[in-house]
Design an enzyme around this catalytic site. Structure first.
Site, mmCIF file in Angstrom:
data_model
loop_
_atom_site.group_PDB
_atom_site.id
_atom_site.type_symbol
_atom_site.label_atom_id
_atom_site.label_comp_id
_atom_site.label_asym_id
_atom_site.label_seq_id
_atom_site.Cartn_x
_atom_site.Cartn_y
_atom_site.Cartn_z
ATOM 1 N N ASN A 197 0.794 -1.230 0.000
ATOM 2 C CA ASN A 197 0.000 0.000 0.000
ATOM 3 C C ASN A 197 0.827 1.282 0.000
ATOM 4 O O ASN A 197 0.288 2.374 0.063
ATOM 5 C CB ASN A 197 -0.980 0.016 1.176
ATOM 6 C CG ASN A 197 -0.273 -0.018 2.516
ATOM 7 O OD1 ASN A 197 0.887 -0.382 2.609
ATOM 8 N ND2 ASN A 197 -0.981 0.345 3.568
ATOM 9 N N CYS A 198 2.140 1.172 -0.116
ATOM 10 C CA CYS A 198 3.033 2.328 -0.152
ATOM 11 C C CYS A 198 2.948 2.993 -1.528
ATOM 12 O O CYS A 198 3.058 2.329 -2.564
ATOM 13 C CB CYS A 198 4.461 1.871 0.133
ATOM 14 S SG CYS A 198 5.712 3.128 -0.115
ATOM 15 N N ASP A 199 2.757 4.314 -1.552
ATOM 16 C CA ASP A 199 2.642 5.039 -2.823
ATOM 17 C C ASP A 199 3.900 4.916 -3.682
ATOM 18 O O ASP A 199 3.810 4.766 -4.895
ATOM 19 C CB ASP A 199 2.335 6.514 -2.574
ATOM 20 C CG ASP A 199 0.915 6.737 -2.071
ATOM 21 O OD1 ASP A 199 0.062 5.849 -2.277
ATOM 22 O OD2 ASP A 199 0.662 7.793 -1.473
ATOM 23 N N LYS B 274 3.896 1.563 -5.275
ATOM 24 C CA LYS B 274 2.921 1.522 -6.379
ATOM 25 C C LYS B 274 3.508 2.132 -7.644
ATOM 26 O O LYS B 274 3.348 1.600 -8.739
ATOM 27 C CB LYS B 274 1.630 2.245 -5.978
ATOM 28 C CG LYS B 274 0.824 1.503 -4.941
ATOM 29 C CD LYS B 274 -0.385 2.321 -4.506
ATOM 30 C CE LYS B 274 -1.132 1.635 -3.376
ATOM 31 N NZ LYS B 274 -2.255 2.457 -2.888
#
Length: 115
Positions: free
Chosen positions: A9-11, A14
């Protein structure tokens, strides 16, 4: 084969995964939240990078740590990274035991992956 170590879930992760997909770079995903990280892997990384490079001091996990829990040496950093793998700078991409990339910068990825 590449292994991407991170949390999903880390930007930044991603962005890196999108870049890798667009460039057709195959990899396996190692989710710190589900699989954790072992001491042998950390020691291998620490033979290539300092603990200061591996620990993400800009992240929420680090910022929430009391100063007394923040490492001041390699051994304390290993203990922290094993206990709280989300403190490891991400993504970290490895191939054949060697760190290929740490963090995400498109220019560095282009050089590292020959794209």
């Amino acid at each position: 084969m590449y292994t991407l170590y991170a949390i999903p879930n880390c930007d930044t992760v991603k962005k890196a995964r999108t870049w890798l997909a667009e460039q057709g770079v195959a990899y396996t995903f190692h989710d710190y939240k589900k699989a954790g990280i072992d001491r042998a892997t950390l020691e291998r990384w620490l033979s290539q990078k300092s603990w200061e490079e591996l620990v993400n001091r800009a992240g929420t996990t680090w910022k929430k740590l009391p100063d007394t829990d923040k490492p001041t040496d390699t051994e304390a950093a290993i203990a922290l990274m094993m206990e709280k793998p989300s403190v490891i700078r991400r993504p970290l991409i490895e191939a054949d035991g060697q760190i290929v990339a740490l963090g995400f910068k498109p220019d560095e990825y282009s050089r590292a992956f020959g794209r």
